[in-house]
Scaffold this active site. Structure first.
Site, PDB file in Angstrom:
ATOM      1  N   GLU A  45      -1.766  -1.850 -10.338  1.00  0.00           N
ATOM      2  CA  GLU A  45      -2.495  -2.594 -11.363  1.00  0.00           C
ATOM      3  C   GLU A  45      -3.468  -1.682 -12.104  1.00  0.00           C
ATOM      4  OE1 GLU A  45      -3.215  -2.719  -8.132  1.00  0.00           O
ATOM      5  OE2 GLU A  45      -5.303  -2.075  -8.256  1.00  0.00           O
ATOM      6  N   GLU A  99       0.857  -1.190   0.000  1.00  0.00           N
ATOM      7  CA  GLU A  99       0.000   0.000   0.000  1.00  0.00           C
ATOM      8  C   GLU A  99       0.894   1.242   0.000  1.00  0.00           C
ATOM      9  OE1 GLU A  99      -3.320   0.084  -0.134  1.00  0.00           O
ATOM     10  OE2 GLU A  99      -3.450  -2.094  -0.164  1.00  0.00           O
TER      11      GLU A  99
END
Ligand SMILES: *[C@@H]1O[C@H](CO)[C@@H](O)[C@H](O)[C@H]1NC(C)=O
Ligand SMILES: *[C@@H]1O[C@H](CO)[C@@H](O)[C@H](O)[C@H]1NC(C)=O
Ligand SMILES: *[C@@H]1O[C@H](CO)[C@@H](O)[C@H](O)[C@H]1NC(C)=O
Length: 370
Positions: free
Chosen positions: A266, A149
């Site tokens: 992504e 993250e």
């Protein structure tokens, strides 16, 4: 370490035998080097394999002392302290998926004192650190901090500053760098541009007014109709619908939820592989170009305003030659995405195998959050 022939040579101090200790030392050094080359660098192992048959005394005698604390020397044990997001994995896949041999991944906490490394997923660490291993850490053991993250989406826990040995992160300067995607050279002539039905699309699940991407979108939609999908717009889509929606769009807004160095997710690599042109909002163009060719994407910062960006997209809409240039890279590269999370664990184990040296990490909080 005293070897039988050493003792013998020292017990006969005649002039003839004067050189024997020296000879023995030379033989020993030779054996030591052979051992070093055989086990130190596996990529050149074949070069030295024939000498394996030489009768070298084992340079590191196995004593009961170094046996209690570590597992078999040739196997590297990695203890996965938290299974990220509680998902299940085939922990024996390092070899079949990534060709990494002799890695033993386990979630069995009772193997703690034998583990060469402990993989700790940041998201699961409790604020008071109470769920981290509380036994004395074996001297040889390395703790690996894993986090995918961004700093904006990770709790800054000052207590972890000087606790780990290695970072496993999307950042390119992490000890173990596992980006959300990469391009591999692989000739691929038969790309066919998917049929296009929409000009610009965006799928977003979390809407936050204060995100840079929300502000940009709100500006952009004054000039162009953006097809939006996802939870944030009350149009949730499932995994089966995702590829066809994305590939039906000429352009896809690959907008990151926060802007940080190397934080390219992504949200870029999926559309890139699905045959659309990503319009990126995230770190600088230069940073993106460390991951993908400059001619494969459009960066919002290339334009002085969202209006200018929209005008450019409309030019590309009308000029197929210009548009198709964004797909040139596909002749030479293929998008590769990591296997979540087994690849991360296997790469961590691979690192432990290859880097036996002492590695301490100080100021992790500054490195990541400042
Ligand atoms: C942005 O503005 C600068 C000066 O205001 C100008 O030189 C430049 O060409 C503009 N860029 C684009 C892409 O229009
Ligand atoms: C499309 O762009 C190319 C390259 O910039 C240019 O040579 C060509 O004239 C353009 N075609 C049209 C129809 O505008
Ligand atoms: C790992 O790091 C910790 C703290 O940074 C240090 O105390 C420990 O000695 C290191 N161990 C190894 C094997 O590098």
């Amino acid at each position: 370490m005293i070897y039988p022939f050493q003792e013998k040579s020292m017990s006969t101090p005649t002039s003839h035998n004067f050189l024997r200790p020296l000879l023995v030392l030379l033989i020993f050094l030779g054996c030591l080097m052979t051992f070093f080359f055989m086990y130190g660098n596996s990529s050149i192992r074949w070069l030295y394999d024939p000498v394996k048959t030489a009768d070298c005394p084992s340079p590191v005698p196995v004593t009961s002392e170094n046996k209690i604390s570590k597992t078999e020397n040739s196997v590297t044990t990695l203890l996965i302290w938290f299974l990220p997001f509680g998902t299940n994995h085939d922990l024996s896949a390092c070899r079949s998926l990534f060709n990494i041999e002799d890695c033993f991944l386990t979630t069995d906490k009772s193997l703690y004192s034998k583990a060469d490394g402990v993989l700790i997923h940041h998201r699961e660490i409790s604020r008071d650190l109470s769920n981290l291993p509380n036994l004395q850490r074996p001297l040889f053991q390395k703790w690996i901090w894993m986090n995918m993250e961004s700093p904006s989406n990770s709790a800054r826990l000052p207590g972890i500053a000087n606790m780990f040995n290695l970072t496993l992160n999307y950042r390119l300067d992490a000890a173990i760098s596992v980006p959300s995607g990469s391009l591999l050279t692989e000739a691929n002539e038969d790309f066919v541009l998917p049929k296009k039905e929409n000009l610009v699309c965006w799928i977003v699940s979390n809407w936050n007014q204060n995100h840079e991407r929300a502000k940009y979108y709100n500006e952009m939609r004054k000039y162009i109709n953006v097809q939006v999908f996802g939870q944030a717009f009350g149009k949730p889509i499932n995994n089966d619908q995702y590829p066809s929606i994305v590939s039906s769009c000429r352009f896809y807004l690959a907008f990151e939820n926060s802007i940080h160095k190397d934080y390219i997710t992504e949200k870029l690599f999926n559309p890139l592989s699905l045959g659309t042109v990503p319009v990126v909002l995230g770190p600088t163009r230069q940073n993106y170009e460390n991951f993908i060719p400059g001619t494969s994407f459009i960066h919002v910062n290339d334009f002085n305003s969202s209006n200018e960006l929209v005008e450019y997209l409309q030019v590309l809409e009308k000029n197929e030659t210009m548009y198709l240039r964004y797909f040139e890279w596909r002749k030479y590269f293929k998008v590769k995405k990591p296997h979540f999370w087994i690849e991360h664990a296997c790469r961590a184990c691979e690192h432990l195998k290859r880097h036996k040296k002492y590695e301490a990490l100080h100021g992790l909080d500054k490195w990541y959050w400042d």
